[in-house]
Write an enzyme that holds these catalytic residues in place. Structure first.
Site, PDB file in Angstrom:
ATOM      1  CB  ILE A 190      -0.956  -0.010   1.199  1.00  0.00           C
ATOM      2  CG1 ILE A 190      -1.992  -1.134   1.045  1.00  0.00           C
ATOM      3  CG2 ILE A 190      -1.662   1.341   1.341  1.00  0.00           C
ATOM      4  CD1 ILE A 190      -2.879  -1.329   2.245  1.00  0.00           C
ATOM      5  CG  ASP A 204       9.458  -0.546   5.516  1.00  0.00           C
ATOM      6  OD1 ASP A 204       8.320  -0.640   5.039  1.00  0.00           O
ATOM      7  OD2 ASP A 204       9.998  -1.471   6.164  1.00  0.00           O
ATOM      8  CG  ASP A 215     -10.713   3.102   7.588  1.00  0.00           C
ATOM      9  OD1 ASP A 215     -11.928   3.382   7.601  1.00  0.00           O
ATOM     10  OD2 ASP A 215     -10.260   2.072   7.049  1.00  0.00           O
ATOM     11  CD  GLU A 275     -11.785  -1.533  13.863  1.00  0.00           C
ATOM     12  OE1 GLU A 275     -12.347  -2.424  13.187  1.00  0.00           O
ATOM     13  OE2 GLU A 275     -10.831  -0.853  13.432  1.00  0.00           O
ATOM     14  CG  HIS A 284     -11.441  -1.514   9.632  1.00  0.00           C
ATOM     15  ND1 HIS A 284     -10.914  -2.232  10.676  1.00  0.00           N
ATOM     16  CD2 HIS A 284     -10.645  -1.776   8.560  1.00  0.00           C
ATOM     17  CE1 HIS A 284      -9.853  -2.896  10.259  1.00  0.00           C
ATOM     18  NE2 HIS A 284      -9.668  -2.639   8.970  1.00  0.00           N
ATOM     19  CB  ILE A 285     -14.899   1.713   4.865  1.00  0.00           C
ATOM     20  CG1 ILE A 285     -14.617   3.211   5.068  1.00  0.00           C
ATOM     21  CG2 ILE A 285     -16.084   1.264   5.695  1.00  0.00           C
ATOM     22  CD1 ILE A 285     -15.717   4.123   4.548  1.00  0.00           C
ATOM     23  N   GLY A 286     -11.302   1.230   4.557  1.00  0.00           N
ATOM     24  CA  GLY A 286     -10.242   1.511   3.593  1.00  0.00           C
ATOM     25  C   GLY A 286     -10.233   0.549   2.420  1.00  0.00           C
ATOM     26  N   GLY A 287     -10.450  -0.709   2.694  1.00  0.00           N
ATOM     27  CA  GLY A 287     -10.484  -1.708   1.633  1.00  0.00           C
ATOM     28  C   GLY A 287     -11.879  -2.121   1.235  1.00  0.00           C
TER      29      GLY A 287
END
Length: 401
Positions: A154, A173, A256, A261, A284-287
């Site tokens: 991503i 990273d 998100d 949750e 939690h709708i990123g995907g």
């Protein structure tokens, strides 16, 4: 072959069910997540489990689920599953490492633009009946510096698209990653935070990342910088973020994912960030696009189907990987074992002693585990199966017809 049953939780895409049904696998679909005791009860007589991120599969669940042979995480992350325990018990785990990448990236970009233009505040005031036309605090994202924390699937795709929109991209990273386009790898996270106008988190859900972003990290950001988290909820200390927003250290945020949750759509939700200016909260709708959910459903269901019928462990996250086609002989024997010297010889010795002719054989290893798949002609007896099952190194044995 014993009839195979699957349990799908958290409203998976219907195409996943269609793929398994076409392979003579019965699927029980349930809308929400299950807690530990509920899951143990639901898994009786079930061979396959499909879930997203809210259902947690603990070692206790895996030990109690005696019929379970594979778990499909219809998501990128697998931190909701005890992978080590699953491996020890011979339970394969599959995920979808790429299928929702584009959806998450597009949402992150849309939120950057919304926050930079202060659209949440304008939207709130307009709904309250206030004409809020003003250019104060509104900017273009062109020319601004995006700091990406975590340069995996991503993060790297976000890097490419953000650069195409005219942003300067820096990233950090822990692993060595190839910089794409004109992105610059920063030597430390602190160096990234000091330079970025927008910080976007895309780190994984390993336990060591809990509380990864707290008061010190927010204090290290540029004053007024924007903050996005579309990765995992527990990596960010929400109270520290709220304090940064209230002080003006953080100019806006898009969140998100959350430390805790709700289990199902429609359940009550509460967060300290509610009603905070220039903050976007999403469930939690990123995907969660139709395209991503379809692709995830197809990808993971196909892995589960192939594991059941062919023994293929291709792209399993916890077992040795073998990509297998249709069996060459009358039977296929898949033998997961402790990776110690001499196991393959011992397996073949048992076949020879029981008069079993081998048509083809493949072996793969991964850490402490080995996986040998043997195609044989007629002649497999119950005594041969019992002998293989009782070998000291055997973790799990399956016979596929």
């Amino acid at each position: 072959m014993t009839p195979v049953r699957a349990l799908f939780l958290e409203t998976l895409h219907p195409q996943a069910t269609e793929i398994l049904n076409a392979a003579d696998i019965a699927v029980d679909n349930r809308a929400g997540a299950l807690d530990e005791d509920e899951l143990i009860d639901a898994l009786k007589g079930v061979q396959l489990l499909g879930l997203r991120s809210k259902t947690h599969v603990s070692e206790r669940v895996l030990k109690e689920a005696r019929d379970l042979i594979a778990v499909g995480a219809f998501s990128i992350g697998t931190n909701q599953i005890d992978l080590a325990a699953a491996a020890r018990l011979g339970i394969a785990v599959f995920n979808a490492p790429f299928s929702n990448t584009r959806s998450v990236v597009e949402m992150a970009l849309s939120e950057m633009i919304s926050l930079t233009r202060r659209l949440p505040e304008h939207n709130r005031q307009m709904h309250a009946g206030v004409w809020s036309k003003s250019a104060i605090g509104a900017h273009e994202i062109r020319g601004r510096t995006l700091g990406i924390v975590g340069y995996g699937n991503i993060g790297s795709q976000l890097s490419v698209i953000a650069e195409a929109l005219g942003m300067n991209v820096i990233f950090f990273d822990n692993a060595e990653k190839l910089a794409l386009g004109n992105a610059t790898k920063m030597p430390t996270l602190e160096a990234l935070l000091a330079e970025a106008d927008i910080v976007s988190l895309h780190v994984d859900g390993r336990p060591g990342n809990s509380g990864f972003f707290g008061p010190q990290r927010f204090a290290a950001m540029k004053e007024g910088a924007l903050f996005l988290n579309l990765s995992r909820g527990f990596i960010v200390e929400i109270e520290a973020l709220k304090a940064g927003l209230e002080s003006g250290q953080i100019g806006g945020a898009a969140i998100d994912v959350y430390p805790v949750e709700p289990k199902a759509k429609g359940d009550a939700f509460s967060s300290p960030l509610q009603n905070t200016p220039n903050v976007i909260l999403t469930p939690h709708i990123g995907g969660s696009t139709e395209e991503a959910q379809r692709d995830i459903g197809i990808f993971v269901a196909t892995r589960l189907r192939d594991f059941v019928h062919n023994g293929s462990t291709s792209l399993s996250v916890n077992l040795p990987n073998l990509s297998l086609e249709v069996p060459q002989g009358s039977h296929r024997v898949v033998h997961l074992h402790v990776n110690v010297p001499g196991v393959l010889a011992a397996v073949n010795r048992e076949f020879a002693e029981h008069g079993v002719n081998i048509e083809g054989q493949m072996l793969a290893t991964r850490g402490e585990l080995g996986y040998v798949v043997t195609d044989i002609s007629d002649g497999l007896t119950d005594d041969a199966v019992e002998a293989l099952s009782n070998m000291q190194a055997t973790v799990r044995l399956r016979v596929l017809s």
